[in-house]
Design an enzyme around this catalytic site. Structure first.
Site, mmCIF file in Angstrom:
data_model
loop_
_atom_site.group_PDB
_atom_site.id
_atom_site.type_symbol
_atom_site.label_atom_id
_atom_site.label_comp_id
_atom_site.label_asym_id
_atom_site.label_seq_id
_atom_site.Cartn_x
_atom_site.Cartn_y
_atom_site.Cartn_z
ATOM 1 N N GLU A 206 1.059 -0.746 -4.901
ATOM 2 C CA GLU A 206 0.248 0.422 -5.216
ATOM 3 C C GLU A 206 0.949 1.598 -5.763
ATOM 4 O OE1 GLU A 206 -3.273 3.152 -3.655
ATOM 5 O OE2 GLU A 206 -1.761 2.577 -2.161
ATOM 6 N N ASP B 96 0.842 -1.212 0.008
ATOM 7 C CA ASP B 96 -0.104 -0.011 0.072
ATOM 8 C C ASP B 96 0.976 1.301 -0.042
ATOM 9 O OD1 ASP B 96 -2.587 1.218 0.374
ATOM 10 O OD2 ASP B 96 -1.804 2.113 2.303
HETATM 11 C C1 GLC Z 1 -3.790 3.769 -0.185
HETATM 12 C C2 GLC Z 1 -5.155 3.098 -0.195
HETATM 13 C C3 GLC Z 1 -6.176 4.048 0.176
HETATM 14 C C4 GLC Z 1 -5.638 4.656 1.848
HETATM 15 C C5 GLC Z 1 -4.348 4.850 1.485
HETATM 16 C C6 GLC Z 1 -3.496 5.207 2.908
HETATM 17 O O1 GLC Z 1 -3.955 4.442 -1.149
HETATM 18 O O2 GLC Z 1 -5.614 2.567 -1.509
HETATM 19 O O3 GLC Z 1 -7.577 3.935 0.441
HETATM 20 O O4 GLC Z 1 -6.565 5.980 2.030
HETATM 21 O O5 GLC Z 1 -3.412 4.149 0.911
HETATM 22 O O6 GLC Z 1 -3.401 3.880 3.367
#
Ligand code: GLC
Length: 759
Positions: free
Chosen positions: A445, A403
């Site tokens: 991500e 993430d």
């Molecule tokens: C990523 C997640 C999102 C979250 C962020 C902080 O971007 O997809 O939903 O708010 O991380 O952890």
């Protein structure tokens, strides 16, 4: 957090912005009648019958990860000064911490198993100085060497590179490195036999995820089935959807009302009690493995919740724990950071730091104020977080979603995103997995512009992530729907097609987050004179139904009037106009909206990579407005597309008279065709071509002598388009035959998958 409404943005749409074609109803009525009985219904018409040891050790139990008081630690030799945010901060080496912790008799966090000294490796560096990394290819005689275990074999391959990277990043802290390696060994020792067997199988078939075998779905455990047990019971439904890659949205312990949808983790080793236990998760993973379903889980590595025990101890003033985060006595350095760091949530959580009145400290919080950024400059953080990651993979998780990974390294005077050290950390995590659990995939991500995304694949000989989100294609797809002009999408596709085929993208239309309008604006400016702010406003107006004639029912997200940078939320069906048509009880509009939704899914399935459905999209689930009345959610419009799964509506999925049936069976048909046709293989050659219409995207795929030509009409117009391909083709979806495909008629939002007839 301030609760505020922003005034609407006053900017104008650029006259050069690609405009939607006029969508007047009158001129279409006749044709609407025709499309009502064609498009989406026809897709689903030719449907075939549906086929188809728990270790609960405390979190981060490393003795070397114990945080000792800075006073004691600084008395030890292991202290090394580290420049951080413009000031020199004491940094305690894990070895020093361990010594102090042992002296303190802190037993609580000792590893549950005795640590073994790593077995002497052949060719291992004997001195503590980092050695130049040897390339994996250099280890050609691997099979002939006698390693004590698979772990030793794998470690031998990566040791020198790992040591090099680690010591370079952590100022030659070999004690921390040695701890890291012993932690990897311990994690491997704790890995259960079925997982080790799977590792070996996947090691022998490194392309196992690269073909076209995987079809994903992401869902919230609570919204979908209440609990992890519930998900287990619903596995037959998952399989009925053709899904064999299941991404469970964050489910680890997270404080109520301060959870950011589970992305504020308070304990990496405990499941949210209302969803079940770690044993339930492991049991579900076992069941999934038994059914050939790969399980994906988020690893929220940029920050912890302020309720995490590290954060609590930092708040209480324990220096060792403060060094796990970014703490400041005053706003001097934070203000400097904020000059260059863009805001993540400019309206829902402005700024990148938070004042803690109880301890008179400022802490870095790039996301919500309750999500404290971890300091990866401290090797203890990297060691313990990697151990947490491996703990999850040892529960049976196959795919780890890293993430917010671009944010994990901070440097004053920069944007604190995508810094070179981030890549070192990701590469080391990849090596950790290759050594301990090579069957596990890392999904990054990286929601950034394309030039920033691709480096997260690493290079073919030094790979980082196995898979990345195809975020620009996703956003460009929605842009294309709003403008009915495919030129930018074609340009984007060409960029993706030019990448090495080893790079696997995860393709999606919607996910749990908003759609950020990260488009190639320089290209749009050059070709259409498009103004970025005006264009974003147009896209948002289009999908929120403000634009005349548009039927989208989205909501804005983080609408910052200063930046004109609002993002968009809503389910696929609601954005495609299904919700509006349903509400207006307009059958023609409904058919068209479903056709649009299916066309987008067909386009997603045509791309190389792993298609991932957003739970509910398979039955056209609409927006859920109940969050407006929820005290804990009302200010975060992402909850509009995180509603409860509506099982009562999903029950209708086999009835072709219902929109759920048309959607579900139409989609299943597309998925089955894709699964059966080798042209969709990830190793295929892919290209785009001019179709003769600015509204129609043309994509070609060739694999092992088979050629597929795909056409997608992104407009609500009937039109003619074609491909510059000689000869006869068979259309797969409608089962039509064409002697030539230069001039084909396409319905509004129509599409075709044309397969060349082999002579
Ligand atoms: C990523 C997640 C999102 C979250 C962020 C902080 O971007 O997809 O939903 O708010 O991380 O952890």
């Amino acid at each position: 957090m301030k609760k505020q409404k922003n005034p609407p943005l006053q900017s104008q749409l650029s006259e050069h912005s690609p405009q939607p074609k006029s969508r007047t109803k009158e001129s279409q009525d006749k044709r609407d009648n025709a499309v009502a009985s064609s498009s989406s219904t026809a897709i689903s018409k030719t449907i075939e019958a549906p086929a188809e040891n728990t270790v609960s050790s405390p979190e981060a139990p490393s003795s070397l990860s114990k945080d000792a008081s800075s006073k004691k630690a600084s008395a030890s030799k292991g202290k090394s000064p580290v420049r951080e945010g413009g000031k020199v901060q004491a940094q305690t080496s894990p070895a020093a911490e361990a010594a102090v912790s042992a002296a303190q008799g802190d037993e609580k966090k000792k590893p549950t198993k005795t640590r073994r000294t790593p077995a002497k490796r052949k060719g291992a560096a004997s001195s503590s100085a980092p050695q130049k990394p040897a390339s994996p290819e250099a280890n050609t005689g691997e099979a002939e060497q006698n390693f004590q275990s698979d772990f030793d074999r794998r470690l031998a391959r990566y040791h020198d590179e790992l040591k090099w990277l680690y010591c370079e990043l952590y100022n030659g802290d070999t004690a921390a490195f040695d701890y890291f390696v012993s932690m990897l060994r311990r994690s491997w020792e704790e890995r259960k036999e079925p997982l080790r067997q799977q590792d070996l199988r996947r090691e022998a078939d490194p392309d196992w995820y690269r073909r076209r075998d995987l079809l994903g779905m992401m869902l919230y455990t609570g919204a979908f089935a209440g609990t992890l047990q519930g998900v287990k019971e619903k596995l037959p439904y998952i399989q009925e959807c053709g899904v064999n890659y299941l991404h469970l949205m964050p489910l680890l312990q997270s404080p109520k009302g301060r959870s950011d949808g589970g992305y504020a983790v308070a304990d990496f080793r405990t499941v949210q009690p209302e969803l079940g236990t770690m044993e339930d998760l492991e049991e579900l993973a076992d069941s999934c493995r038994g059914e050939g379903i790969s399980l994906c889980l988020d690893f929220v590595m940029n920050h912890t919740s302020e309720d995490h025990q590290w954060a609590r101890r930092a708040r209480a003033g324990e220096a060792g724990y403060r060094q796990r985060y970014f703490f400041y006595d005053n706003w001097d350095i934070p203000r400097e950071f904020e000059k260059t760091v863009p805001q993540v949530f400019p309206t829902t959580a402005p700024g990148s730091f938070t004042w803690l009145p109880d301890c008179h400290q400022v802490v870095m919080t790039n996301f919500y104020p309750y999500q404290w950024d971890l300091n990866y400059r401290n090797p203890v953080v990297f060691n313990d977080m990697t151990e947490n990651l491996l703990y999850l993979t040892n529960r049976g998780i196959d795919i780890i979603r890293l993430d917010a990974v671009p944010y994990i390294w901070k440097e004053l005077g920069t944007t604190c995103r995508n810094l070179p050290q981030v890549h070192t950390l990701v590469r080391m995590m990849r090596i950790a997995c290759e050594v301990v659990c090579p069957g596990v995939l890392l999904l990054g991500e990286v929601v950034m512009e394309p030039a920033k995304v691709v480096p997260y694949f690493g290079t073919p000989d030094k790979p980082e992530c196995h898979m990345l989100y195809n975020v620009t294609t996703m956003a460009t797809t929605w842009h294309t729907l709003a403008t009915a002009d495919v030129s930018l999408l074609r340009h984007q596709m060409d960029a993706v097609c030019a990448l090495p085929r080893e790079f696997v993208f995860l393709n999606y239309l919607r996910c749990h987050d908003d759609i950020g309008w990260g488009l190639d604006y320089p290209w749009l400016k050059w070709h259409f004179g498009t103004d970025e702010v005006a264009h974003k406003k147009y896209l948002n107006d289009f999908f929120t139904g403000k634009w005349p004639g548009s039927s989208g029912r989205g909501e804005l997200y983080n609408d910052d009037p200063r930046l004109g940078d609002a993002r968009l939320c809503g389910t696929t069906a609601s954005l495609c106009g299904v919700e509006a048509a349903d509400y207006e009880r307009d059958p023609f509009k409904l058919e068209r909206a479903i056709a649009c939704d299916l066309m987008l899914h067909a386009w997603m399935l045509t791309q190389s990579g792993i298609p991932v459905l957003y739970s509910g999209d398979e039955v056209g689930q609409l927006n859920d407005y109940s969050y407006h009345h929820d005290d804990e959610k009302w200010d975060d419009s992402r909850y509009i597309h995180r509603g409860r799964f509506q099982w009562d509506l999903a029950e209708m999925r086999h009835d072709l008279h219902t929109r759920q049936g048309k959607q579900f069976e139409g989609l299943r048909r597309l998925e089955r065709l894709r699964a059966g046709e080798p042209c969709f293989d990830g190793r295929a050659n892919v290209w785009t071509f001019h179709t003769g219409s600015p509204h129609v995207l043309g994509v070609g795929r060739w694999y092992q002598g088979r050629k597929l030509i795909a056409l997608f009409n992104f407009s609500d117009q009937y039109l003619t388009a074609g491909a510059p391909e000689p000869g006869a083709f068979d259309e797969l979806i409608y089962e039509e035959h064409f002697d030539q495909i230069n001039h084909l008629e396409l319905y509004p939002y129509g599409f075709k998958w044309l397969l060349q007839i082999e002579k």
